[in-house]
Design a protein around this motif. Structure first.
Motif, PDB file in Angstrom:
ATOM      1  N   THR A   1       4.599  -6.896   2.676  1.00 25.99           N
ATOM      2  CA  THR A   1       3.574  -7.509   1.833  1.00 25.99           C
ATOM      3  C   THR A   1       3.855  -8.993   1.673  1.00 25.99           C
ATOM      4  O   THR A   1       4.961  -9.386   1.301  1.00 25.99           O
TER       5      THR A   1
ATOM      6  N   ASN B   1      -1.457  -3.354  -3.712  1.00 28.19           N
ATOM      7  CA  ASN B   1      -0.567  -2.180  -3.752  1.00 28.19           C
ATOM      8  C   ASN B   1      -1.241  -0.982  -3.101  1.00 28.19           C
ATOM      9  O   ASN B   1      -0.612  -0.212  -2.358  1.00 28.19           O
ATOM     10  N   TRP B   2      -2.532  -0.803  -3.394  1.00 29.04           N
ATOM     11  CA  TRP B   2      -3.285   0.286  -2.744  1.00 29.04           C
ATOM     12  C   TRP B   2      -3.293   0.095  -1.234  1.00 29.04           C
ATOM     13  O   TRP B   2      -3.070   1.036  -0.473  1.00 29.04           O
TER      14      TRP B   2
ATOM     15  N   LYS C   1      11.913   2.030  -3.582  1.00 30.85           N
ATOM     16  CA  LYS C   1      11.836   0.665  -4.108  1.00 30.85           C
ATOM     17  C   LYS C   1      12.964  -0.195  -3.550  1.00 30.85           C
ATOM     18  O   LYS C   1      12.751  -1.350  -3.161  1.00 30.85           O
TER      19      LYS C   1
ATOM     20  N   GLU D   1      -1.240  -1.554   0.686  1.00 27.25           N
ATOM     21  CA  GLU D   1       0.074  -1.295   1.274  1.00 27.25           C
ATOM     22  C   GLU D   1       0.315   0.198   1.436  1.00 27.25           C
ATOM     23  O   GLU D   1       0.771   0.664   2.492  1.00 27.25           O
ATOM     24  N   ASP D   2      -0.001   0.976   0.393  1.00 28.61           N
ATOM     25  CA  ASP D   2       0.204   2.427   0.453  1.00 28.61           C
ATOM     26  C   ASP D   2      -0.660   3.060   1.545  1.00 28.61           C
ATOM     27  O   ASP D   2      -0.201   3.949   2.279  1.00 28.61           O
TER      28      ASP D   2
ATOM     29  N   GLN E   1      -3.223  -4.827  -7.899  1.00 30.96           N
ATOM     30  CA  GLN E   1      -3.424  -3.391  -7.743  1.00 30.96           C
ATOM     31  C   GLN E   1      -4.059  -3.069  -6.393  1.00 30.96           C
ATOM     32  O   GLN E   1      -3.667  -2.116  -5.709  1.00 30.96           O
TER      33      GLN E   1
END
Length: 600
Positions: A403, A386-387, A322, A389-390, A383
């Protein structure tokens, strides 16, 4: 063992002992008259468990006493695996130390001498050694270990490599305690070992792998850790294990209280799967393959403590990640938006990001839409990003990820000597990987991407980023530009003449590139307008072939002819004029651009 029972004299209830009560002895004695009686008293340890007794254990195979005979009467008070060089900090004294010397693989001889000197401060009972040829300088280190053992009267014992440390630890525990306390002691011993490993500063190169290796030494079976996509995250040994969850897997009772779900599934070897939700919102699977030893309750105790160590490690990695992401986000944001003007600052930022300031890069902008509906909930969109990016981080190599609101920006290293066709192929492969990753979260999520040009030096990334963002913005009109149907990835260079129009951000100015004839059609405010526009696009795409136009639109030939006649009447377009046809084609694309600007 002195026991208190919860059931008392109640019939039909099974008595359960309290494990924390004090032990007692029970002796069979005789009175003067020869009567048998049981005499009870508080337990006294009449005989210590020594190293000499340990050497007499029959089911450990061949054990060789290398040196340290003078210490054979030393009392064994416990057993500890040396899994990190600074394990000495966590030794209380009286332990039987177990080692394969792998913990000292990366140590120099001088460092190894230092660890031995630290070990001298602890009164250990003995050393159990399993030789590993893979350890660097193993023979020199064994010589030093032998000198230490001889000087301080510490028995140095070599056991066969096939003997597991868990077997040794279990036998020691069983000798020292009764069955119930053995489980508790083994739990504490494994817990202490894993915690010592987690808190050690010397194993951080591959912490998750070290935890799995330690568990492997305890349970003597192959172990692998899988993420929620069932990709192998880490495994014991050099190879990655392929594994697939079986719908026929049966629940497995570990025999102990657990917060995790155990299942057992059949295969070439039985596999035990532990599903765990780590405390950072990650679901993972720990898979133990029953290849060598029977998987039992003691193994489950070791597994539970390994999971605690994994939770600690993933929490640490999550916190560090983080902070790193936040720091990298700020640096990348400044570079991509041209906020870095000093050459020194640019060089410093490149160093912190691990990038070559003079390297070749290409920027790709990814976004995601939900097929079939428009989502309005902000938390769902966040969400999805975030998915995304991962997935981009996990599935693409040599990328830096940033991002930006509802988009994910990937800075990819590039080879300037590759052809444009090769780049298109590479980009399609990257898109396919990201799309496949997002489909695992939700099959209705569709990934779209825009790619900028290759630039030399990170100072030029701003230009590639702007092109990628423009290409991404006009991805929906890619079909109108290429005439190849729906597209999900667009290179800015493929926009052709429309690259110039991308520089115009005023819809009023863009309207000047739409022919007056076509403007009349867009101003035709009647229900048939949309059908007429689609018919016009299709008609031009098929080079004014009415039959193919009708087939593509699933309408009758006469209907298609009627619509074209209607269009000619409204607009006055001369379909025999090649220049006018070209102007109309361009105008159709430009009008889509105007719609995009209006949506923004």
């Amino acid at each position: 063992m002195r026991r208190l029972y919860t059931a008392g004299n109640q019939p039909g209830r099974k008595a359960r002992p309290f494990l924390h009560e004090l032990p007692v002895t029970a002796a069979l004695c005789y009175t003067d008259k020869g009567e048998k009686i049981i005499r009870r008293g508080w337990a006294k340890k009449e005989m210590k468990f020594t190293v000499e007794e340990f050497l007499k254990t029959e089911n450990l195979g061949k054990m060789t006493l290398i040196c340290g005979e003078s210490g054979l009467r030393k009392e064994i008070k416990g057993a500890t695996i040396i899994e990190a060089p600074d394990i000495v900090k966590f030794i209380n004294g009286g332990e039987l130390l177990l080692t394969g010397l792998y913990a000292f693989n990366s140590c120099t001889i001088e460092e190894f001498k230092f660890y031995i000197s630290e070990l001298e401060k602890k009164n250990v009972s003995g050393l159990i050694l399993k030789k590993r040829k893979l350890v660097e300088g193993v023979e020199s280190k064994i010589v030093l270990l032998r000198e230490y053992a001889e000087n301080f009267g510490i028995p140095l014992i070599e056991v066969s490599f096939e003997v597991s440390f868990q077997t040794i630890m279990s036998l020691v525990m069983e000798r020292l305690f009764n069955e119930e306390v053995t489980k508790l002691k083994y739990y504490k011993t494994t817990h202490d070992n894993f915690m010592a490993l987690s808190l050690s500063n010397s194993y951080k190169k591959n912490p998750v792998g070290d935890i799995l290796d330690m568990l492997n030494k305890l349970i003597r079976n192959p172990i692998a850790l899988y993420n929620q996509d069932m990709s192998c995250y880490a495994a014991t040994g050099s190879e990655e294990y392929e594994f697939e969850l079986s719908p026929k897997a049966a629940e497995f009772d570990p025999g102990i209280f657990s917060n995790y779900e155990y299942t057992r599934q059949e295969g070439e070897y039985p596999c035990y799967v532990v599903r765990m939700n780590l405390n950072v919102g990650i679901q993972m699977y720990l898979v133990i393959t029953e290849k060598y030893d029977k998987f039992n309750m003691m193994d489950c105790i070791a597994v539970e403590n390994a999971i605690v160590a994994l939770q600690y490690e993933f929490s640490r990695k999550f916190a560090v990640s983080k902070l790193e992401k936040k720091y990298q986000h700020d640096l990348l944001n400044n570079i991509l938006n041209g906020k870095v003007t000093s050459a020194d600052e640019l060089k410093k930022n490149a160093s912190l990001l691990g990038m070559d300031p003079n390297g070749h890069y290409r920027v790709i902008v990814f976004g995601v839409t939900y097929e079939g509906s428009t989502q309005k909930k902000m938390n769902e969109k966040l969400q999805q990003i975030n998915w995304l990016e991962d997935v981009v981080r996990q599935r693409l190599t040599d990328v830096k990820v940033h991002t930006d609101m509802d988009k994910v920006v990937a800075i990819k290293t590039a080879n300037p000597n590759r052809t444009q066709a090769e780049y298109r192929k590479d980009l399609k492969e990257m898109w396919s990987k990201v799309q496949a990753g997002m489909a695992q979260h939700n099959k209705k999520l569709v990934v779209k991407a825009g790619a900028g040009k290759i630039v030399e030096g990170i100072m030029q990334l701003e230009g590639s980023y702007k092109e990628a963002a423009d290409a991404f913005s006009f991805i929906d009109i890619a079909a109108d530009i290429s005439y190849e149907g729906n597209a999900y990835i667009m290179m800015f260079s493929d926009l052709g003449i429309f690259k110039l129009l991308c520089q115009v951000d005023d819809p009023a100015l863009l309207m000047e590139y739409v022919p007056e004839s076509l403007q009349k059609l867009f101003n035709y405010k009647k229900p048939q307008q949309e059908d007429l526009i689609i018919t016009l696009k299709t008609y031009l795409n098929y080079n004014q072939n009415l039959s193919k136009t009708a087939q593509d639109l699933y309408v009758h030939y006469k209907t298609a002819a009627y619509r074209i006649g209607k269009i000619a009447k409204i607009t006055g377009i001369d379909f025999d004029n090649a220049n006018e046809r070209l102007a109309v084609r361009i105008g159709l694309v430009v009008y889509r651009m105007i719609e995009n600007y209006n949506k923004k």
